[in-house]
Write a protein that holds these residues in place. Structure first.
Motif, PDB file in Angstrom:
ATOM      1  N   LEU A 136       0.800  -1.278   0.221  1.00  0.00           N
ATOM      2  CA  LEU A 136       0.002   0.076   0.138  1.00  0.00           C
ATOM      3  C   LEU A 136       0.987   1.335  -0.159  1.00  0.00           C
ATOM      4  CD1 LEU A 136      -2.525  -0.970   2.803  1.00  0.00           C
ATOM      5  CD2 LEU A 136      -2.608  -1.630   0.385  1.00  0.00           C
ATOM      6  N   LYS A 137       0.558   2.214  -0.849  1.00  0.00           N
ATOM      7  CA  LYS A 137       1.232   3.555  -1.060  1.00  0.00           C
ATOM      8  C   LYS A 137       0.253   4.587  -0.956  1.00  0.00           C
ATOM      9  CE  LYS A 137       5.271   5.132  -3.375  1.00  0.00           C
ATOM     10  NZ  LYS A 137       6.323   4.845  -2.536  1.00  0.00           N
ATOM     11  N   PRO A 138      -0.228   4.767   0.404  1.00  0.00           N
ATOM     12  CA  PRO A 138      -1.263   5.998   0.507  1.00  0.00           C
ATOM     13  C   PRO A 138      -0.677   7.207   0.193  1.00  0.00           C
ATOM     14  CG  PRO A 138      -0.340   5.338   2.693  1.00  0.00           C
ATOM     15  CD  PRO A 138       0.217   4.249   1.644  1.00  0.00           C
ATOM     16  N   VAL A 139       0.540   7.627   0.319  1.00  0.00           N
ATOM     17  CA  VAL A 139       1.039   8.738  -0.175  1.00  0.00           C
ATOM     18  C   VAL A 139       2.553   8.637  -0.685  1.00  0.00           C
ATOM     19  CG1 VAL A 139      -0.119  10.282   1.274  1.00  0.00           C
ATOM     20  CG2 VAL A 139       2.224   9.278   1.920  1.00  0.00           C
ATOM     21  N   GLU A 140       3.129   9.360  -1.687  1.00  0.00           N
ATOM     22  CA  GLU A 140       4.409   8.957  -2.363  1.00  0.00           C
ATOM     23  C   GLU A 140       5.322   8.675  -1.451  1.00  0.00           C
ATOM     24  OE1 GLU A 140       7.274  11.195  -5.570  1.00  0.00           O
ATOM     25  OE2 GLU A 140       5.311  12.253  -4.846  1.00  0.00           O
ATOM     26  N   TRP A 141       5.609   9.252  -0.285  1.00  0.00           N
ATOM     27  CA  TRP A 141       6.611   9.033   0.640  1.00  0.00           C
ATOM     28  C   TRP A 141       6.369   7.802   1.558  1.00  0.00           C
ATOM     29  CZ3 TRP A 141       4.653   9.895   5.452  1.00  0.00           C
ATOM     30  CH2 TRP A 141       3.772  11.027   5.469  1.00  0.00           C
ATOM     31  N   LEU A 142       5.364   7.164   1.463  1.00  0.00           N
ATOM     32  CA  LEU A 142       4.919   5.990   2.633  1.00  0.00           C
ATOM     33  C   LEU A 142       4.591   4.686   1.845  1.00  0.00           C
ATOM     34  CD1 LEU A 142       4.836   5.595   5.855  1.00  0.00           C
ATOM     35  CD2 LEU A 142       2.397   6.304   5.365  1.00  0.00           C
ATOM     36  N   THR A 143       5.309   3.592   2.338  1.00  0.00           N
ATOM     37  CA  THR A 143       5.153   2.418   1.666  1.00  0.00           C
ATOM     38  C   THR A 143       4.680   1.606   2.918  1.00  0.00           C
ATOM     39  OG1 THR A 143       6.516   2.805  -0.076  1.00  0.00           O
ATOM     40  CG2 THR A 143       5.708   0.530   0.276  1.00  0.00           C
ATOM     41  N   LEU A 144       3.571   0.862   2.898  1.00  0.00           N
ATOM     42  CA  LEU A 144       3.207  -0.297   3.832  1.00  0.00           C
ATOM     43  C   LEU A 144       3.280  -1.575   3.072  1.00  0.00           C
ATOM     44  CD1 LEU A 144       1.662   2.416   4.599  1.00  0.00           C
ATOM     45  CD2 LEU A 144       0.599   0.830   6.458  1.00  0.00           C
ATOM     46  N   ARG A 145       4.087  -2.582   3.469  1.00  0.00           N
ATOM     47  CA  ARG A 145       4.055  -3.704   2.924  1.00  0.00           C
ATOM     48  C   ARG A 145       4.045  -5.047   3.755  1.00  0.00           C
ATOM     49  NH1 ARG A 145       6.804  -5.384  -2.291  1.00  0.00           N
ATOM     50  NH2 ARG A 145       7.588  -7.597  -2.462  1.00  0.00           N
ATOM     51  N   SER A 146       3.380  -5.933   3.513  1.00  0.00           N
ATOM     52  CA  SER A 146       3.000  -7.281   4.173  1.00  0.00           C
ATOM     53  C   SER A 146       3.311  -8.546   3.276  1.00  0.00           C
ATOM     54  CB  SER A 146       1.692  -7.382   4.677  1.00  0.00           C
ATOM     55  OG  SER A 146       1.687  -8.651   5.619  1.00  0.00           O
ATOM     56  N   ASN A 147       4.405  -9.166   3.830  1.00  0.00           N
ATOM     57  CA  ASN A 147       4.938 -10.453   2.923  1.00  0.00           C
ATOM     58  C   ASN A 147       4.753 -11.581   3.572  1.00  0.00           C
ATOM     59  OD1 ASN A 147       6.501 -10.940   0.121  1.00  0.00           O
ATOM     60  ND2 ASN A 147       7.626 -12.074   1.839  1.00  0.00           N
ATOM     61  N   MET A 148       4.157 -12.598   3.103  1.00  0.00           N
ATOM     62  CA  MET A 148       4.153 -14.112   3.609  1.00  0.00           C
ATOM     63  C   MET A 148       4.823 -15.065   2.872  1.00  0.00           C
ATOM     64  SD  MET A 148       2.422 -15.272   6.542  1.00  0.00           S
ATOM     65  CE  MET A 148       2.339 -16.972   7.051  1.00  0.00           C
ATOM     66  N   GLY A 149       5.611 -15.809   3.491  1.00  0.00           N
ATOM     67  CA  GLY A 149       6.381 -16.706   2.793  1.00  0.00           C
ATOM     68  C   GLY A 149       6.531 -18.095   3.082  1.00  0.00           C
ATOM     69  N   GLY A 150       6.491 -19.215   2.530  1.00  0.00           N
ATOM     70  CA  GLY A 150       6.646 -20.515   2.939  1.00  0.00           C
ATOM     71  C   GLY A 150       7.562 -21.356   2.103  1.00  0.00           C
ATOM     72  N   ASP A 151       8.262 -22.264   2.895  1.00  0.00           N
ATOM     73  CA  ASP A 151       9.169 -23.407   2.204  1.00  0.00           C
ATOM     74  C   ASP A 151       8.573 -24.657   2.803  1.00  0.00           C
ATOM     75  OD1 ASP A 151      11.322 -24.621   1.096  1.00  0.00           O
ATOM     76  OD2 ASP A 151      12.783 -23.277   2.101  1.00  0.00           O
ATOM     77  N   TRP A 152       8.070 -25.499   1.876  1.00  0.00           N
ATOM     78  CA  TRP A 152       7.814 -26.649   2.204  1.00  0.00           C
ATOM     79  C   TRP A 152       8.455 -27.891   1.700  1.00  0.00           C
ATOM     80  CZ3 TRP A 152       5.520 -30.694  -0.945  1.00  0.00           C
ATOM     81  CH2 TRP A 152       5.061 -31.691  -0.327  1.00  0.00           C
ATOM     82  N   THR A 153       9.075 -28.999   2.111  1.00  0.00           N
ATOM     83  CA  THR A 153      10.006 -29.790   1.437  1.00  0.00           C
ATOM     84  C   THR A 153       9.355 -31.461   1.967  1.00  0.00           C
ATOM     85  OG1 THR A 153      11.656 -28.753   1.618  1.00  0.00           O
ATOM     86  CG2 THR A 153      11.892 -30.771   1.388  1.00  0.00           C
ATOM     87  N   ASN A 154       9.260 -32.008   1.091  1.00  0.00           N
ATOM     88  CA  ASN A 154       8.837 -33.678   1.523  1.00  0.00           C
ATOM     89  C   ASN A 154      10.056 -34.301   0.845  1.00  0.00           C
ATOM     90  OD1 ASN A 154       7.231 -35.790   2.558  1.00  0.00           O
ATOM     91  ND2 ASN A 154       6.517 -36.017   0.695  1.00  0.00           N
ATOM     92  N   LEU A 155      10.879 -35.087   1.808  1.00  0.00           N
ATOM     93  CA  LEU A 155      11.922 -35.907   1.348  1.00  0.00           C
ATOM     94  C   LEU A 155      11.494 -37.402   1.539  1.00  0.00           C
ATOM     95  CD1 LEU A 155      14.660 -36.233   0.166  1.00  0.00           C
ATOM     96  CD2 LEU A 155      15.567 -35.676   2.488  1.00  0.00           C
ATOM     97  N   ASN A 156      11.594 -38.281   0.439  1.00  0.00           N
ATOM     98  CA  ASN A 156      11.448 -39.625   0.815  1.00  0.00           C
ATOM     99  C   ASN A 156      12.979 -40.398   0.474  1.00  0.00           C
ATOM    100  OD1 ASN A 156       8.659 -40.110   1.482  1.00  0.00           O
ATOM    101  ND2 ASN A 156       8.310 -39.160  -0.360  1.00  0.00           N
TER     102      ASN A 156
END
Length: 982
Positions: A400-420
């Motif tokens: 979100l960038k409500p004004v030019e000089w302000l940025t709000l950022r939410s980032n959700m990340g995931g790393d899933w591994t299945n090893l047989n």
């Protein structure tokens, strides 16, 4: 607009820099529209526009250029480097900065430099390209290199660098197709890495993958295929040499027979490798996309060894309006690794007698009849070891960038591994159904099957607020936020005997239920962090950066759970001062200094928690064993963070209109409160009598130098020369009451070969000093102590004479001395490039000096009948060959000594690539925008002193690195490839 009244035409061309080198990733936009494209890896583009339109060419670090089409269908342009604007953008933790504004030590490597090499991971392609970054690679398929940034700063905790892939934190990037990478940014000093706090102690490698660009859909294919060859093989004694050596050593005549088997030649082969990638890229001003698929196959040089990987990637960005953006990054990889039984096969190939036949038909030569060594081919054929992994790595963000000089950022990340993992061992007996001759002890009376499943999931969630404002000469950027993460691992294994040999029946349920065993384990930890950073720039001259990260980790007890990791940095852009404006040498000259503190929590999650081991038998009166539970270890309930503090000074410059660039860094890095084992009285059933606690400190000090030159001889001929060198001194500066760490056991005779102690590098070799070889009984008798007694009375002529270091008149472990470590004193890279018209050529060199390697293979010979290296057979001491370096023929029961320690220095031609860009006039006829063919070779020539397979040795433990036992041989690769754009 006026251009819309005319029919569009297709325009193609190439964008180059001043040296004539093609520029990839240049944005080509039709002015006043959303129509655009991006140049490919060689700088070629194709776009549709009106004949009266204007094309805008822009790229970070270069001046924007506008060119009128004027009815032309072919337009080549040369962009001018924007040295004065200092606009090149680099990726830093949780954001980007202009290179000129960075006050920490960072280095950027472009993706087009990495993709030239036919390797599994981009990390391996980094080798020799960045000062302060040491890459230790292996030729074994499916194996990721080890990366060390500015030396080793721990003894027992994790040493791996942190990888950040599109904002997701991970420890492994073997799932990423190198062709998908835009650039890699390495954060080296504590000022740059402090924003990652608990994860930054070993350096941070930030990987940015390609994203979609506005314009018509483009399709690109890149691929190569070739073969791998074993190189630098150890030459073993043939049958005649072996028979002569063994007969002399044992006193019993051994016949060479009629067979002379090269066991390494029997288990090694020429391997085939291929790598293919297809990507689609495009979008509008509302949404862009980048989609790719990749397939990689590496048939190892060892029989039954092959690795395959399939990858998919989807990167999408959405612009809803000027206030709201969102995007997703998702990648999937599927790996299949058929692993050869390298441990026993390599060991047995080194020891097996060459007078035994390897195999006749479907029967094996019975090496164990002659000596206690299995047939290496049977070691491989008997074992079916397969690993399959599925991995999802992705993230989603909302900005979100409500004004030019302000940025709000939410980032959700995931790393899933299945090893047989599945390991099946076939049943076979030591009779003539399996062997040419029956007898011996190599047999497996019962087939067995082991399954293991490991599932991991690691999620991260970042919430950030960025304030960026420039008022007159003052520019301020402030970042605050929180980040949380959780890692969970669950592992289960099951084992049974007598499972049928038919692969379709390889299930635990088909075996003998009475032989079934199973086990399970796992791990879980969490982190919660608060981050902040302030960047201040005054008049593009004076720079200041401050960061603070507060980390909480569940791996420490509650009273020590939180760590505080600050950093500060300052920079001075001297080239922007008024007194520098009339000089014509420096385009850019910057001085910087920084200080920072980072942490390391990579310790077992139960390191401070006392656990009870169940199912232990305890004999009560009458000798009856009763099952019970007991505490079998001592834990320190006050464990705390390992902390690394670093001071860094640097200078960066660009000179002579951008032709010469360089960087010099000095760093002083001290890691404190390191975890080591301290000796304590044995209580509560603890067998070792040690406790893991914070009681050590390690220092790394070093100097890094990087220089690059770009020149142009004519309009058709340009060149580049780049080099980097790193000097590093590693030193244990305080064990604080802890016991020296003895490690690196090699065979029954050599229980340890390294010692980590005060005043020495981590994992230093600690062995007896060989003074020479006794030439006669008289020399033995004359080698006396101060009391006139023989120091080695049981020696014979041809035996080593060892130094009596402590002067007590006998040779034992108290006479050992430090003789260096595996950690190099210096490592370097040299990169050369040449472009002539549509031809391009590049060659890379890499090497290190000043380190030692322990030839452990020689130390594991178990009896007099084991084979020997050819040099040992030819150069050994005899009555007629008064050698002072090679002992007489012996059974192999030698003490750890300087005889086994060799120089680990080497220099290698790492990669050479020759490419040719097909003319545009040819390609237009088949509707292809660009095409380049190339040939490449890797590990062409290695110059080394070490007599073993390779001086590059992987190890997950700093205290025992540099010991060659079952190292995978270095491989040479020769391949041909093609890059095509549509």
């Amino acid at each position: 607009m006026a251009w819309a009244a005319h029919a569009p035409i297709r325009i193609a061309g190439k964008v180059t820099e001043a040296t004539g080198q093609g520029l990839p990733g240049v944005t080509v936009q039709v002015k006043g529209t959303t129509t655009g494209t991006v140049t490919d890896g060689t700088g070629v583009y194709s776009i549709q526009a009106d004949e009266t339109a204007t094309l805008v060419f822009s790229s970070i670090g270069f001046q924007t250029m506008e060119v009128a089409v004027g009815g032309r269908t072919a337009i080549d342009v040369t962009l001018v480097e924007d040295t004065k604007s200092l606009s090149e953008v680099v990726v830093v933790g949780y954001g980007t900065q202009r290179k000129s504004d960075v006050t920490g030590a960072t280095v950027t490597i472009k993706g087009e430099e990495l993709v030239k090499q036919p390797v599994l991971t981009a990390t391996q392609a980094l080798q020799g390209k960045a000062a302060g970054v040491q890459i230790i690679s292996s030729g074994q398929p499916g194996t990721s290199p080890v990366i060390r940034i500015r030396g080793t700063s721990t003894a027992l905790a994790g040493t791996a660098a942190l990888f950040v892939v599109d904002g997701v934190l991970t420890d492994d990037i073997s799932n990423i197709n190198t062709a998908d990478i835009t650039n890699i940014d390495v954060l080296k000093d504590a000022s740059a890495t402090a924003i990652y706090g608990a994860r930054g102690a070993n350096g941070v490698v930030i990987i940015t993958t390609k994203r979609g660009t506005v314009g018509k859909m483009t399709v690109n294919y890149s691929g190569n295929a070739g073969f791998r060859l074993p190189t630098n093989l150890v030459q073993m004694a043939n049958a005649a040499e072996y028979a002569n050596y063994v007969s002399t050593a044992s006193g019993t005549v051994v016949s060479p027979g009629t067979t002379s088997t090269d066991w390494y030649g029997q288990i090694l082969r020429t391997g085939f490798q291929q790598n293919h990638g297809l990507s689609v890229n495009g979008g509008t001003d509302k949404s862009t996309y980048f989609l790719s698929a990749g397939y990689f196959t590496d048939q190892g040089i060892v029989l039954n060894n092959v690795y395959k990987r399939f990858t998919l990637r989807a990167n999408n960005d959405f612009t809803f309006n000027k206030f709201v953006k969102a995007g997703i990054t998702a990648s999937y990889s599927n790996g299949n690794n058929q692993i050869a039984n390298l441990g026993s096969a390599y060991n047995n190939a080194y020891r097996a007698a060459p007078i035994i036949q390897s195999k006749v038909g479907n029967k094996y030569g019975n090496t164990s009849v002659y000596q206690n060594v299995g047939n290496p081919i049977l070691d491989i054929d008997n074992n079916d070891n397969n690993e399959k992994d599925n991995r999802l790595l992705g993230s989603a963000y909302l900005e979100l960038k409500p004004v030019e000089w302000l940025t709000l950022r939410s980032n959700m990340g995931g790393d899933w591994t299945n090893l047989n993992s599945r390991v099946y061992n076939y049943q076979f007996n030591n009779d003539t159904t399996t062997f040419i001759n029956s007898g011996g002890n190599q047999r497996n009376p019962d087939s067995n099957l082991k399954f293991e499943n490991t599932r991991t999931f690691h999620w991260t969630w970042d919430n950030l607020i960025t304030f960026s404002k420039k008022v007159n000469k003052h520019a301020i950027t402030a970042l605050v936020g929180t980040t949380a993460e959780e890692y969970t691992q669950v592992k289960f294994s099951a084992y049974r005997k007598n499972v049928p040999a038919t692969p379709s029946l390889w299930y635990i349920g088909t075996g003998n239920a009475n032989t079934s065993t199973n086990d399970g384990t796992g791990d879980k930890y969490t982190r919660n962090s608060y981050i902040s950073r302030l960047n201040y720039n005054f008049d593009d001259k004076y720079l200041f950066t401050a960061t603070l990260r507060i980390d909480g980790s569940s791996r420490f007890p509650s009273q020590n759970r939180w760590g505080y990791f600050p950093s500060v940095g300052a920079g001075w852009l001297i080239s922007n001062e008024s007194f520098m404006q009339n000089q014509n040498v420096f385009d850019v000259f910057k001085l910087r200094a920084s200080w920072g503190r980072v942490g390391n929590d990579r310790v077992p999650s139960d390191s401070y928690t006392v656990t009870v081991q169940p199912n232990l038998a305890y004999p009560f009166g009458g000798g009856i064993a009763t099952p019970g539970s007991a505490i079998t270890q001592i834990k320190d309930p006050n464990l705390k963070w390992e902390t690394t503090e670093e001071l860094d000074f640097g200078a960066e410059f660009s000179a002579l209109n951008g032709r010469l660039t360089g960087e010099i860094n000095y760093y002083d890095k001290k890691a404190r409160d390191l975890l080591i084992n301290v000796k304590v009285p044995s209580v509560t059933g603890d067998a070792d009598g040690v406790v893991l606690t914070n009681a050590a400190s390690i220092a790394n000090t070093g100097l890094e130098v990087t220089l690059n030159w770009r020149g142009k001889i004519s309009n058709d001929l340009s060149y580049r020369v780049g080099g980097n060198a790193t000097l590093n001194k590693n030193n244990v500066i305080g064990l604080n009451g802890g016991q020296p760490i003895l490690d690196g056991g090699v065979g029954a005779n050599q229980q340890y070969t390294t010692r980590t102690d005060n005043g020495q590098p981590v994992g230093s070799f600690y062995v007896l000093q060989v003074l020479g070889v006794f030439q006669s009984d008289e020399e033995i008798a004359n080698y006396k102590n101060t009391g006139g007694q023989a120091i080695q009375p049981t020696a014979s002529p041809g035996d080593f004479r060892y130094q009596d270091t402590n002067g007590d008149g006998r040779i034992d472990d108290n006479d050992r001395v430090f003789v260096g470590s595996y950690q190099p004193k210096a490592y370097f890279g040299l990169n050369l490039g040449l472009t002539f018209k549509d031809l391009d050529f590049s060659v890379d060199f890499y090497g290190n000096v000043g380190n030692q390697v322990y030839n452990g293979k020689r130390g594991v010979r178990q009896n007099v009948l084991d084979n020997v290296e050819r040099t040992m057979a030819y150069n050994r001491w005899t009555r007629s060959n008064a050698s002072q370096t090679e002992p007489r023929a012996n059974s192999g029961n030698l003490a750890p000594s300087t005889y086994f320690v060799e120089s680990g220095s080497f220099a290698r031609i790492n990669n050479a690539t020759l490419g040719y860009k097909l003319p545009t006039t040819w390609l237009n006829k088949v509707h292809v925008s660009s095409a380049r063919v190339f040939v490449t070779a890797q590990n062409i020539l290695t110059m080394k002193k070490f007599s073993g397979f390779t001086a590059e040795l992987l190890s997950d433990s700093p205290t025992k690195q540099g010991i060659e036992l079952n190292a995978y041989p270095t491989t040479q690769t020769y391949a041909i490839g093609l890059n095509v754009g549509f």
